[in-house]
Structures are given as structure tokens and as C-alpha cells.
Design an enzyme around this catalytic site. Structure first.
Site, PDB file in Angstrom:
ATOM      1  CB  SER A  39      -0.936   0.013   1.212  1.00 16.17           C
ATOM      2  OG  SER A  39      -0.198  -0.128   2.415  1.00 16.17           O
ATOM      3  CG  ASP A 325      -4.682   4.772   7.112  1.00 15.13           C
ATOM      4  OD1 ASP A 325      -3.464   4.621   7.368  1.00 15.13           O
ATOM      5  OD2 ASP A 325      -5.221   4.239   6.123  1.00 15.13           O
ATOM      6  CG  HIS A 328      -1.342   3.544   4.861  1.00 21.31           C
ATOM      7  ND1 HIS A 328      -2.522   2.946   5.269  1.00 21.31           N
ATOM      8  CD2 HIS A 328      -0.640   2.602   4.198  1.00 21.31           C
ATOM      9  CE1 HIS A 328      -2.533   1.688   4.853  1.00 21.31           C
ATOM     10  NE2 HIS A 328      -1.404   1.445   4.209  1.00 21.31           N
TER      11      HIS A 328
END
Length: 355
Positions: A39, A325, A328
Site C-alpha cells: 500500500s 490512518d 499510512h
């Protein structure tokens, strides 16, 4: 024009034209960017997958161009985009599986990364995302499409002169090891398995023509908001054991990268430490204008990985937060890390400088 006038004109041309020509040559030296892994680099490949590991919904993308949730695990752009811009390629790097991907986007590169993926195939299976082997298969498909568009010779040039980014290991350590393997094998054994998998992957890229590869370290996993909550105790400190495991893996990975570079001819493969600059930012946030390092802008991270980032749980301004979040960083924090990486790697870039 007399002799002296022509001489002055010639000197002026040399003084101003050489830097311009040099810049043009350098910018053309890296024609495209490709990213693989998790990610940190995913720009939207998970959007149409049957997985919970996706973020193509608000408030993700709130600070992206047009405020669009593109599937990036961030409030704005991520390192795939920022490095592409810094190299003078594009302001963003499209996802290969983006339904809006245009044919004309292919020659300048794409992202194959998939949020939730890892080096261990079990990691991808558990989260229903693209494994590294699947990403490699998509890259092979891409090469075929590229050849059809630009021809064999130009395609070979693009493949061999482009920059490749790999970010993997974060989910293997933070998720898979603790969820399924922690009681079955020592971490050192698992780390060795991960490094072997990463080595095999980069060698496969080499066989396909890649010659310039950046292998990113993990983040300081114990300092992520979710990591603090799960393993940082009541005070939510940076979880020392998790960070030690990340450092152990990073050290092994760095050694493996150096070994591969010495074994394979004409292979500019580098281990890129993103752990240290992000940890430095976490430890000294005020110097860069950040106020909050323990909580996230969206979902706060106070309740671990299960806490969702929603429109009801988002802060009003992400610029003072290191993390967007539970796992991240924000675009602003990414800019700091990318700037540090580009300075230390001494890779040719355009005039873009992130502050």
C-alpha cells in the site's frame, strides 16, 4: 555581425545551452517509473478486487487532485507519485489495473503494487490482494502491450533504463507473522524466508530487463498508530519489539541487495532506507511543522487496525499529522521521506524539491 559579436553570441549559447541540453538528457535517462509491492506504492490496483484492503472512497484522496478517492492509501499522493514527479516523468503514477488507464500512459510507467500485499504469498492470500508473483505476471503483460505500442527497440530501452520501486515486508511482519506464525517459528527464521523471497523477485525483474531497482525498507512498524495501540502498552509508545524486528529484517534485506548487486552485471540495485527518515520525523516532528505523531488524522489509530477511516472520524487538516490512518503516512510526511531518499540515493531528478 562582426567577429566579436559572433564570439559573444557563441559563448552565451554555450553557457546557456549546455545546462539545458544536460537537463534534457538527464530527464530522458529515466523514461518511466514502475512500482511493486504494498500500500505504500499502490495507486489504485485494489479498487476492483474482492478485498477489504481498499480505499477508493472518501475521505481517502481528500487532498488529491480534485479531491478524488483513487485507491491510494493516503489523503493525497504517495511515494509512487512523488518520485515520478521528482524524476520529471509525471505528477502521478497510474495503477495498471485502473479502468481509466490510457494507452498513452503506458510508456511512462505504472504501478503494480497492491495494498495488503507482501513477500510471503500467504499475506496476499489472507487479504485477497495481488501477490508479488501476480504483480510480476502483470508486468510481463505490460511488456507485451508496450512492445505493441512503441516497438521492440523502444520498449527494450524503456524497460532497461527505467526506475523500479519495491516496497514489501511491512504486512508480512506487522500482520501475517503475528496473526499466524508468531507461535510457530522464531522471527529470525521468518525474516530469512522473506529476504529469500524478495531476492527471488528482484532477480526475476532483472531477467525481464530491469537494471535500476530501489528496494525500500519497511517503515518503523512499531511507531504506526495501529502498532502503538496493539503493542505499545498503555502509553502507546513506539513498540520496541516490533521496531527491532523491522530493523532486523531491513538489515538482512540490505545485505541481500548488496550481494545481488555484486553478483549480477550492470545491475544498479539499491537498498533504500525509509525507516530512518520516517523515524526521525516521528521523533522530531516540530522541526518539520508536524504536531501529532501518535494518532492518525483519519480513524486516529487509538483502537488499532480495526478502526476505520471514515468521514465521521477524519480531522479537518492533515498537514499537522505524520499519519493519515492507522498505518499510512500523510502526503506531507511522504514528501519529507521522499526528499530524504532522493538526496541520499543521488538519483538524477528534475528541479522538484519537497519541503
Amino acid at each position: 555581425m562582426d567577429h566579436w559579436g559572433r564570439l559573444v553570441t557563441f559563448i552565451v549559447f554555450i553557457l546557456f545551452a549546455i545546462p539545458v541540453l544536460k537537463t534534457a538528457a538527464e530527464n530522458g535517462h529515466i523514461p518511466a517509473l514502475f512500482s511493486f509491492g504494498d500500500s505504500i506504492l499502490d495507486t489504485g490496483n485494489n479498487n476492483n478486487l474482492a478485498t477489504l484492503s481498499k480505499c477508493n472512497y472518501p475521505p481517502y484522496g481528500r487532498d488529491f487532485y480534485g479531491g478524488i478517492a483513487t485507491g491510494r492509501f493516503c489523503n493525497g499522493r504517495n511515494p509512487s507519485d512523488l518520485i515520478a514527479e521528482a524524476l520529471g516523468i509525471n505528477a502521478t503514477l497510474p495503477a495498471y489495473l485502473d479502468s481509466n488507464l490510457r494507452t498513452e500512459d503506458l510508456p511512462t510507467g505504472v504501478s503494480f503494487a497492491s495494498g495488503g500485499s507482501g513477500i510471503d504469498s500467504l499475506t496476499s492470500q489472507l487479504q485477497g490482494v495481488l501477490s508479488l508473483s501476480t504483480q510480476l505476471g502483470l508486468f510481463k503483460d505490460y511488456i507485451g502491450r508496450l512492445r505493441a505500442i512503441v516497438g521492440q527497440q523502444r520498449a527494450s530501452y524503456i524497460i532497461s533504463n527505467s526506475l523500479y520501486l519495491i516496497s514489501a515486508g511491512n504486512n508480512d511482519i506487522a500482520f501475517t507473522y503475528y496473526a499466524t506464525l508468531g507461535q510457530l517459528q522464531p522471527f529470525s527464521s521468518y525474516a530469512n524466508t522473506l529476504v529469500e523471497g524478495a531476492s527471488s523477485f528482484v532477480k526475476s525483474l532483472y531477467e525481464l530487463g530491469a537494471r535500476r531497482v530501489f528496494v525500500l525498507s519497511t517503515l518503523p512498524l512499531g511507531c504506526l498508530p495501529g502498532g502503538r495501540t496493539v503493542a505499545g502498552g498503555p502509553l502507546r509508545i513506539c513498540a520496541p519489539i516490533v521496531n527491532q524486528q523491522a530493523q532486523f529484517f531491513n538489515g538482512k534485506l540490505s545485505s541481500a541487495v548488496n550481494s545481488i548487486r555484486s553478483d549480477l552485471p550492470n545491475f544498479d540495485i539499491r537498498f533504500i532506507d525509509v525507516y530512518t527518515p520516517l523515524l526521525n520525523l516521528i521523533q522530531n516532528p516540530l522541526s518539520e511543522g508536524f504536531m501529532d505523531v501518535g494518532e492518525a488524522c483519519c480513524g486516529s489509530g487509538l483502537f488499532g487496525e480495526s478502526e476505520a477511516c471514515t468521514l465521521l472520524s477524519v480531522c479537518s487538516d492533515a498537514s499537522s499529522y505524520v499519519f493519515w490512518d492507522f498505518a499510512h503516512p500523510t502526503e506531507k510526511a511522504y514528501k519529507f521521506v521522499v526528499s530524504s531518499v532522493l538526496r541520499s540515493s543521488n538519483v538524477t531528478t528534475s528541479s522538484v524539491v519537497y519541503n
